[in-house]
Motif scaffolding. Structure first.
Motif, PDB file in Angstrom:
ATOM      1  N   LEU A  87      93.718  16.273  57.210  1.00 31.89           N
ATOM      2  CA  LEU A  87      94.475  16.578  55.999  1.00 31.89           C
ATOM      3  C   LEU A  87      93.658  17.380  55.001  1.00 31.89           C
ATOM      4  O   LEU A  87      94.150  18.342  54.414  1.00 31.89           O
ATOM      5  CB  LEU A  87      94.955  15.270  55.350  1.00 31.89           C
ATOM      6  N   ALA A  88      92.418  16.966  54.766  1.00 34.69           N
ATOM      7  CA  ALA A  88      91.587  17.648  53.783  1.00 34.69           C
ATOM      8  C   ALA A  88      91.368  19.102  54.177  1.00 34.69           C
ATOM      9  O   ALA A  88      91.396  19.998  53.337  1.00 34.69           O
ATOM     10  CB  ALA A  88      90.254  16.926  53.635  1.00 34.69           C
ATOM     11  N   TYR A  89      91.194  19.328  55.480  1.00 37.67           N
ATOM     12  CA  TYR A  89      90.954  20.686  55.956  1.00 37.67           C
ATOM     13  C   TYR A  89      92.164  21.574  55.698  1.00 37.67           C
ATOM     14  O   TYR A  89      92.040  22.692  55.183  1.00 37.67           O
ATOM     15  CB  TYR A  89      90.626  20.660  57.444  1.00 37.67           C
ATOM     16  N   TYR A  90      93.348  21.105  56.036  1.00 39.80           N
ATOM     17  CA  TYR A  90      94.549  21.912  55.883  1.00 39.80           C
ATOM     18  C   TYR A  90      94.945  22.084  54.415  1.00 39.80           C
ATOM     19  O   TYR A  90      95.359  23.168  53.998  1.00 39.80           O
ATOM     20  CB  TYR A  90      95.709  21.301  56.671  1.00 39.80           C
ATOM     21  N   SER A  91      94.841  21.034  53.622  1.00 45.57           N
ATOM     22  CA  SER A  91      95.225  21.142  52.214  1.00 45.57           C
ATOM     23  C   SER A  91      94.275  22.050  51.448  1.00 45.57           C
ATOM     24  O   SER A  91      94.657  22.654  50.438  1.00 45.57           O
ATOM     25  CB  SER A  91      95.276  19.760  51.557  1.00 45.57           C
ATOM     26  N   ASP A  92      93.048  22.176  51.949  1.00 43.14           N
ATOM     27  CA  ASP A  92      92.080  23.053  51.285  1.00 43.14           C
ATOM     28  C   ASP A  92      92.491  24.512  51.377  1.00 43.14           C
ATOM     29  O   ASP A  92      92.052  25.340  50.567  1.00 43.14           O
ATOM     30  CB  ASP A  92      90.695  22.849  51.898  1.00 43.14           C
ATOM     31  N   TYR A  93      93.325  24.859  52.355  1.00 38.01           N
ATOM     32  CA  TYR A  93      93.856  26.225  52.434  1.00 38.01           C
ATOM     33  C   TYR A  93      94.587  26.565  51.137  1.00 38.01           C
ATOM     34  O   TYR A  93      94.458  27.674  50.607  1.00 38.01           O
ATOM     35  CB  TYR A  93      94.831  26.346  53.599  1.00 38.01           C
ATOM     36  N   ALA A  94      95.377  25.623  50.639  1.00 37.58           N
ATOM     37  CA  ALA A  94      96.145  25.857  49.411  1.00 37.58           C
ATOM     38  C   ALA A  94      95.218  26.014  48.217  1.00 37.58           C
ATOM     39  O   ALA A  94      95.402  26.914  47.386  1.00 37.58           O
ATOM     40  CB  ALA A  94      97.122  24.707  49.178  1.00 37.58           C
ATOM     41  N   VAL A  95      94.208  25.148  48.122  1.00 37.47           N
ATOM     42  CA  VAL A  95      93.278  25.196  46.996  1.00 37.47           C
ATOM     43  C   VAL A  95      92.515  26.513  46.987  1.00 37.47           C
ATOM     44  O   VAL A  95      92.351  27.153  45.944  1.00 37.47           O
ATOM     45  CB  VAL A  95      92.303  24.000  47.046  1.00 37.47           C
ATOM     46  N   ARG A  96      92.024  26.926  48.154  1.00 33.57           N
ATOM     47  CA  ARG A  96      91.258  28.177  48.229  1.00 33.57           C
ATOM     48  C   ARG A  96      92.090  29.370  47.773  1.00 33.57           C
ATOM     49  O   ARG A  96      91.594  30.236  47.044  1.00 33.57           O
ATOM     50  CB  ARG A  96      90.753  28.415  49.661  1.00 33.57           C
ATOM     51  N   LEU A  97      93.337  29.412  48.198  1.00 30.06           N
ATOM     52  CA  LEU A  97      94.183  30.545  47.832  1.00 30.06           C
ATOM     53  C   LEU A  97      94.498  30.536  46.337  1.00 30.06           C
ATOM     54  O   LEU A  97      94.378  31.561  45.659  1.00 30.06           O
ATOM     55  CB  LEU A  97      95.486  30.522  48.645  1.00 30.06           C
ATOM     56  N   VAL A  98      94.897  29.391  45.811  1.00 29.53           N
ATOM     57  CA  VAL A  98      95.227  29.294  44.381  1.00 29.53           C
ATOM     58  C   VAL A  98      94.022  29.695  43.530  1.00 29.53           C
ATOM     59  O   VAL A  98      94.153  30.429  42.534  1.00 29.53           O
ATOM     60  CB  VAL A  98      95.689  27.874  44.011  1.00 29.53           C
ATOM     61  N   ASN A  99      92.847  29.253  43.924  1.00 31.82           N
ATOM     62  CA  ASN A  99      91.648  29.495  43.115  1.00 31.82           C
ATOM     63  C   ASN A  99      91.028  30.873  43.317  1.00 31.82           C
ATOM     64  O   ASN A  99      89.970  31.167  42.754  1.00 31.82           O
ATOM     65  CB  ASN A  99      90.608  28.405  43.381  1.00 31.82           C
ATOM     66  N   SER A 100      91.695  31.716  44.093  1.00 26.27           N
ATOM     67  CA  SER A 100      91.226  33.094  44.214  1.00 26.27           C
ATOM     68  C   SER A 100      91.570  33.894  42.955  1.00 26.27           C
ATOM     69  O   SER A 100      91.122  35.022  42.789  1.00 26.27           O
ATOM     70  CB  SER A 100      91.829  33.777  45.454  1.00 26.27           C
ATOM     71  N   GLU A 101      92.348  33.280  42.087  1.00 28.74           N
ATOM     72  CA  GLU A 101      92.689  33.904  40.804  1.00 28.74           C
ATOM     73  C   GLU A 101      92.460  32.900  39.680  1.00 28.74           C
ATOM     74  O   GLU A 101      92.745  31.715  39.837  1.00 28.74           O
ATOM     75  CB  GLU A 101      94.155  34.337  40.775  1.00 28.74           C
ATOM     76  N   GLU A 102      91.941  33.375  38.560  1.00 25.96           N
ATOM     77  CA  GLU A 102      91.797  32.556  37.356  1.00 25.96           C
ATOM     78  C   GLU A 102      92.548  33.263  36.233  1.00 25.96           C
ATOM     79  O   GLU A 102      91.980  34.101  35.525  1.00 25.96           O
ATOM     80  CB  GLU A 102      90.324  32.368  37.003  1.00 25.96           C
ATOM     81  N   PRO A 103      93.836  32.958  36.074  1.00 23.82           N
ATOM     82  CA  PRO A 103      94.679  33.676  35.111  1.00 23.82           C
ATOM     83  C   PRO A 103      94.159  33.667  33.684  1.00 23.82           C
ATOM     84  O   PRO A 103      94.244  34.683  32.980  1.00 23.82           O
ATOM     85  CB  PRO A 103      96.022  32.925  35.214  1.00 23.82           C
ATOM     86  N   THR A 104      93.626  32.544  33.238  1.00 25.70           N
ATOM     87  CA  THR A 104      93.173  32.470  31.847  1.00 25.70           C
ATOM     88  C   THR A 104      91.934  33.318  31.610  1.00 25.70           C
ATOM     89  O   THR A 104      91.662  33.717  30.480  1.00 25.70           O
ATOM     90  CB  THR A 104      92.866  31.013  31.452  1.00 25.70           C
ATOM     91  N   ARG A 105      91.178  33.559  32.674  1.00 20.40           N
ATOM     92  CA  ARG A 105      89.999  34.417  32.555  1.00 20.40           C
ATOM     93  C   ARG A 105      90.312  35.866  32.912  1.00 20.40           C
ATOM     94  O   ARG A 105      89.484  36.757  32.722  1.00 20.40           O
ATOM     95  CB  ARG A 105      88.876  33.906  33.462  1.00 20.40           C
ATOM     96  N   GLY A 106      91.485  36.088  33.500  1.00 25.05           N
ATOM     97  CA  GLY A 106      91.856  37.436  33.902  1.00 25.05           C
ATOM     98  C   GLY A 106      91.099  37.937  35.117  1.00 25.05           C
ATOM     99  O   GLY A 106      90.903  39.147  35.275  1.00 25.05           O
ATOM    100  N   THR A 107      90.666  37.027  35.999  1.00 24.70           N
ATOM    101  CA  THR A 107      89.932  37.428  37.191  1.00 24.70           C
ATOM    102  C   THR A 107      90.766  37.183  38.448  1.00 24.70           C
ATOM    103  O   THR A 107      91.547  36.234  38.515  1.00 24.70           O
ATOM    104  CB  THR A 107      88.612  36.657  37.313  1.00 24.70           C
ATOM    105  N   ASP A 108      90.577  38.053  39.440  1.00 25.29           N
ATOM    106  CA  ASP A 108      91.317  37.957  40.691  1.00 25.29           C
ATOM    107  C   ASP A 108      90.446  38.537  41.801  1.00 25.29           C
ATOM    108  O   ASP A 108      90.105  39.717  41.781  1.00 25.29           O
ATOM    109  CB  ASP A 108      92.621  38.737  40.588  1.00 25.29           C
ATOM    110  N   THR A 109      90.054  37.701  42.749  1.00 22.87           N
ATOM    111  CA  THR A 109      89.212  38.163  43.855  1.00 22.87           C
ATOM    112  C   THR A 109      90.036  38.618  45.052  1.00 22.87           C
ATOM    113  O   THR A 109      89.477  39.166  46.008  1.00 22.87           O
ATOM    114  CB  THR A 109      88.251  37.049  44.309  1.00 22.87           C
ATOM    115  N   LEU A 110      91.349  38.408  44.998  1.00 22.84           N
ATOM    116  CA  LEU A 110      92.205  38.767  46.123  1.00 22.84           C
ATOM    117  C   LEU A 110      92.650  40.223  45.967  1.00 22.84           C
ATOM    118  O   LEU A 110      93.792  40.521  45.608  1.00 22.84           O
ATOM    119  CB  LEU A 110      93.411  37.824  46.177  1.00 22.84           C
ATOM    120  N   THR A 111      91.739  41.133  46.250  1.00 18.74           N
ATOM    121  CA  THR A 111      92.002  42.557  46.002  1.00 18.74           C
ATOM    122  C   THR A 111      91.865  43.424  47.250  1.00 18.74           C
ATOM    123  O   THR A 111      92.039  44.647  47.161  1.00 18.74           O
ATOM    124  CB  THR A 111      91.035  43.093  44.933  1.00 18.74           C
TER     125      THR A 111
END
Length: 209
Positions: free
Chosen positions: A3-27
Motif C-alpha cells: 500500500l505504501a508503495y502504490y500510494s506514494d505514486y500520488a504523493v510524488r506527483l502532487v508534490n511535483s508542484e508547490e502552488p504557493t511557492r510558484g514552483t513546478d518541476t513537472l516541465t
C-alpha cells in the motif's frame, strides 16, 4: 499488497508542484519518467504529450488531498472514485524477483494496468494506492503540510494520527517559527507591563507633589 508503495505514486506527483511557492518541476518528459521511480519499463512509455496529461491528473489528486485536509470526506471520496473509474487497474498475484530462503516465490498482490499511455498507467496506480490507504486508515490520514508556505501532500501513518507536516524539515521550521512568535508576544507583553508600571509610578509621584 504494498500500500505504501502504490500510494506514494500520488504523493510524488502532487508534490511535483508547490502552488504557493510558484514552483513546478513537472516541465519535461524526463521529469515525468523520474516520477515512476524504479518502474523503468513504465517510465519508458512516457512522451512529451504526457507532461500536460500528468499535470491534469496532478490537479485532480491534489483536490483529493485538499478535500480530506478540509474535513470533507464525501468530496474526497467522490473525487477519488472518479479517478478510479477513469483509470482502472487489474490486480494480479505476482512472485517475480521475490523468493524465500527455500527459493520459493513470495506471492503478493500486484497492480497491473493496461494503459493507452504512460499517464493512464501512472494515474491508475496512484489512484488505487490512495484508495487503499484511505479505506485502510481513514480519510483524515490524507493531509497537506501546515508549514507555511509548503502545503505538500503527505500520508499520515503515525499511531496517534498526529502528523501535520510533510517532513521533519517543515516540522522543525514550523516549531521554530512558533517559538519565535511566542517570544515576540512575551516581549511585547513585558514591554507593555513595564510601560504601565512606569506610568503608574509617574502618576503616584505627581499625586504626592
Amino acid at each position: 499488497m504494498e500500500l505504501a508503495y502504490y500510494s506514494d505514486y500520488a504523493v510524488r506527483l502532487v508534490n511535483s508542484e508547490e502552488p504557493t511557492r510558484g514552483t513546478d518541476t513537472l516541465t519535461s518528459v524526463e521529469a515525468v519518467r523520474e516520477l515512476f521511480g524504479a518502474n523503468a519499463s513504465a517510465a519508458r512509455r512516457a512522451t512529451d504529450a504526457d507532461v500536460t496529461r500528468f499535470r491534469s491528473v496532478r490537479a485532480r489528486l491534489r483536490a483529493v488531498f485538499q478535500a480530506a485536509d478540509e474535513g470533507d470526506e464525501t468530496r474526497a471520496v467522490d473525487l477519488l472514485n472518479a479517478l478510479l473509474l477513469e483509470f482502472p487497474v487489474s490486480p494480479q498475484i505476482s512472485g517475480h524477483d521475490h523468493r524465500d530462503d527455500d527459493g520459493r516465490p513470495l506471492w503478493h498482490m500486484h497492480l497491473a494496468d493496461h494503459p493507452s499511455n504512460a499517464t493512464a498507467g501512472y494515474a491508475a496506480i496512484a489512484a488505487m494506492g490512495l484508495a487503499f490507504h484511505l479505506t485502510e486508515y481513514g480519510v483524515d490520514r490524507l493531509g497537506l503540510c501546515e508549514a507555511t508556505p509548503c502545503r505538500n501532500a503527505y500520508l499520515d501513518t503515525s499511531t496517534n494520527r498526529s502528523r501535520r507536516y510533510c517532513s521533519d524539515r517543515c516540522a522543525t521550521r514550523a516549531n521554530v517559527a512558533a517559538y519565535r512568535a511566542r517570544k515576540r508576544l512575551e516581549a511585547d507583553r513585558s514591554a507593555k507591563t513595564g510601560l504601565a508600571a512606569e506610568s503608574a509610578q509617574r502618576s503616584t509621584a505627581s499625586g504626592e507633589r
